[in-house]
Scaffold this motif. Structure first.
Motif, PDB file in Angstrom:
ATOM      1  N   GLY A  95       0.824  -1.205   0.000  1.00 52.41           N
ATOM      2  CA  GLY A  95       0.000   0.000   0.000  1.00 52.41           C
ATOM      3  C   GLY A  95       0.852   1.245   0.000  1.00 52.41           C
ATOM      4  N   ASN A  96       0.205   2.390   0.004  1.00 50.97           N
ATOM      5  CA  ASN A  96       0.928   3.652   0.079  1.00 50.97           C
ATOM      6  C   ASN A  96       1.662   3.718   1.409  1.00 50.97           C
ATOM      7  N   ARG A 124       9.385   1.900  -1.942  1.00 49.11           N
ATOM      8  CA  ARG A 124       9.868   2.181  -3.289  1.00 49.11           C
ATOM      9  C   ARG A 124       8.930   3.176  -3.951  1.00 49.11           C
ATOM     10  N   ASP A 125       9.426   3.810  -5.002  1.00 49.13           N
ATOM     11  CA  ASP A 125       8.601   4.762  -5.742  1.00 49.13           C
ATOM     12  C   ASP A 125       7.469   4.021  -6.429  1.00 49.13           C
ATOM     13  N   ALA A 126       6.270   4.607  -6.372  1.00 49.96           N
ATOM     14  CA  ALA A 126       5.115   4.052  -7.079  1.00 49.96           C
ATOM     15  C   ALA A 126       5.281   4.394  -8.555  1.00 49.96           C
ATOM     16  N   ALA A 127       5.175   3.408  -9.421  1.00 46.20           N
ATOM     17  CA  ALA A 127       5.472   3.586 -10.845  1.00 46.20           C
ATOM     18  C   ALA A 127       4.595   4.635 -11.524  1.00 46.20           C
ATOM     19  N   PHE A 134       4.755   0.973   0.213  1.00 47.94           N
ATOM     20  CA  PHE A 134       5.307   0.162   1.293  1.00 47.94           C
ATOM     21  C   PHE A 134       4.932  -1.276   1.002  1.00 47.94           C
ATOM     22  N   GLU A 135       5.912  -2.172   1.117  1.00 43.43           N
ATOM     23  CA  GLU A 135       5.659  -3.596   0.918  1.00 43.43           C
ATOM     24  C   GLU A 135       6.321  -4.366   2.050  1.00 43.43           C
TER      25      GLU A 135
END
Length: 169
Positions: A95-96, A124-127, A134-135
């Motif tokens: 999620g964010n 990581r940056d959201a594409a 966040f994972e």
């Protein structure tokens, strides 16, 4: 043989693992399990070794000699594997990114008496959408007397509150 847990931290550079492994071997030890990572230029790890009881202090002294290269703490292993029948549960979170995700998930696991066996997290940056994602991947040990439906309901509640996807397998 006795079990020791080594925690290692230092500036990342080639040869750190080889250096520690060599010292363990020199003292008749066996490198059994480990989790090692580089984060933001820092090397960190947790290593389980077995070593002859009479060589533990020699090993400690040799590892202490790495000060400046690595900070190493040596802890006695508990040696107590739970005889209780327990199964593992895999949890994936996506999620964010926002503050509190790990706190909320670990709190639910604690409330249901689950023990975290391993956890990895990454931002990581959201594409396409911009922002940060966040994972997390969690493996937890579930006691035999756990209520799986109550656990799932609690995880679903925080997934909604945190606006993240949580997959339980």
């Amino acid at each position: 043989m006795t079990t020791l847990i080594l925690t290692l931290v230092g500036s990342d550079r080639p040869g750190l693992v080889a250096t520690v492994a060599h010292i363990v071997d020199e003292h008749g030890g066996n490198w059994e399990n480990s989790s090692l990572a580089e984060l933001a230029g820092t090397f960190a790890g947790v290593v389980q070794v077995s070593v002859p009881v009479e060589r533990v202090e020699e090993l400690r002294a040799s590892l202490h000699g790495l000060d400046g290269l690595l900070t190493i703490a040596v802890h006695p292993g508990s040696g107590s594997e739970s005889a209780e029948a327990a199964q593992e549960l895999s949890i994936q979170v996506l999620g964010n990114d926002r503050a509190g995700i790990v706190r909320e998930i670990s709190s639910v696991l604690n409330e249901h008496a689950l023990s975290i066996e391993s956890m990895t997290t990454e931002t990581r940056d959201a594409a396409m959408a911009g922002g940060r994602l966040f994972e997390a991947s969690v493996v937890a040990r579930v006691p035999a007397d756990a209520d799986p439906e109550a656990l799932r309901a609690a995880l679903e509640r925080i997934a909604h509150d945190l606006q993240v996807d949580i997959t339980v397998g």
